[in-house]
Design a protein around this motif. Sequence first.
Motif, mmCIF file in Angstrom:
data_model
loop_
_atom_site.group_PDB
_atom_site.id
_atom_site.type_symbol
_atom_site.label_atom_id
_atom_site.label_comp_id
_atom_site.label_asym_id
_atom_site.label_seq_id
_atom_site.Cartn_x
_atom_site.Cartn_y
_atom_site.Cartn_z
ATOM 1 N N LEU A 118 -64.610 -63.112 -19.140
ATOM 2 C CA LEU A 118 -66.416 -62.197 -19.110
ATOM 3 C C LEU A 118 -67.370 -62.863 -18.776
ATOM 4 O O LEU A 118 -68.681 -62.705 -18.147
ATOM 5 N N ALA A 119 -68.042 -63.477 -19.627
ATOM 6 C CA ALA A 119 -69.151 -64.129 -19.808
ATOM 7 C C ALA A 119 -69.634 -65.209 -18.666
ATOM 8 O O ALA A 119 -70.489 -65.461 -17.993
ATOM 9 N N ALA A 120 -68.473 -65.877 -18.076
ATOM 10 C CA ALA A 120 -68.356 -66.672 -17.162
ATOM 11 C C ALA A 120 -68.443 -66.014 -16.060
ATOM 12 O O ALA A 120 -69.745 -66.816 -14.861
ATOM 13 N N GLU A 121 -68.156 -65.787 -15.669
ATOM 14 C CA GLU A 121 -67.610 -64.448 -14.364
ATOM 15 C C GLU A 121 -69.309 -63.378 -14.308
ATOM 16 O O GLU A 121 -69.694 -63.188 -13.356
ATOM 17 N N LYS A 122 -69.952 -63.849 -15.502
ATOM 18 C CA LYS A 122 -71.273 -62.905 -15.225
ATOM 19 C C LYS A 122 -72.032 -63.622 -14.949
ATOM 20 O O LYS A 122 -73.292 -63.606 -14.085
ATOM 21 N N LEU A 123 -72.407 -64.532 -15.896
ATOM 22 C CA LEU A 123 -73.415 -65.871 -15.655
ATOM 23 C C LEU A 123 -73.063 -66.535 -13.824
ATOM 24 O O LEU A 123 -74.174 -66.915 -13.065
ATOM 25 N N GLU A 124 -71.896 -66.302 -13.493
ATOM 26 C CA GLU A 124 -71.548 -66.963 -12.312
ATOM 27 C C GLU A 124 -71.933 -66.182 -10.853
ATOM 28 O O GLU A 124 -72.686 -66.061 -9.738
ATOM 29 N N ALA A 125 -72.454 -64.629 -10.984
ATOM 30 C CA ALA A 125 -73.118 -63.543 -10.361
ATOM 31 C C ALA A 125 -74.474 -63.253 -10.471
ATOM 32 O O ALA A 125 -74.738 -63.282 -9.607
#
Length: 191
Positions: A118-125
């Motif tokens: 979730l943290a990685a996907e948020k950072l990518e967004a």
Amino acid sequence: MSEHGFHVHGPHDHELEHAAQHEPEGFAGQLAVMTAILATVGAIFSYMGGATQANAGLYKNNAAIKKTEASNQWNYYQAKSSKQNLSELAVELAPEAKKTFYVDEIKRYKTEKGEIKLAAEKLEAESTEWDHQSDVQMHQHHRWAQATTALQIAIAMAAIALLTRRKWLEYAVFGVSAVGVVTGALAYLHI
């Protein structure tokens, strides 16, 4: 001045007084005022172009930082996956007394991986959003640059019109100036 308070002006004196009391008139005066206005508006457009270019660079930098942070999170996710895989293998190979420990480890790694993902996907967004904002600023920068260029061309044409005293060239100055101002308005409106 005469001794009785009467003074006669010569033609040159009259023209000097007239010029001092009135705004510039005619072809030269009109072009001078137009050039001053164009230079002022062009300076504002140039400043805005520089500001949007700087913003685009900053936003692109922010995108790269977020992308790096996301990559770090994905590496962390991969490390947890490796540990989970080792625990799954240990469940198969370990004695019965140790299997419960490794099953609990597998559950813990799955939970941690979910949070990391979730943290990685948020950072990518966030990185994608910064990239988009950078692209918008660069588009706006190009508009400001086009507007500034049109006004610079109009100023050069005004000088040529003044030197050649061609009325049609003065009209061309107004036309190119209008293109510059409209392009500046498009930049201001983010179009």
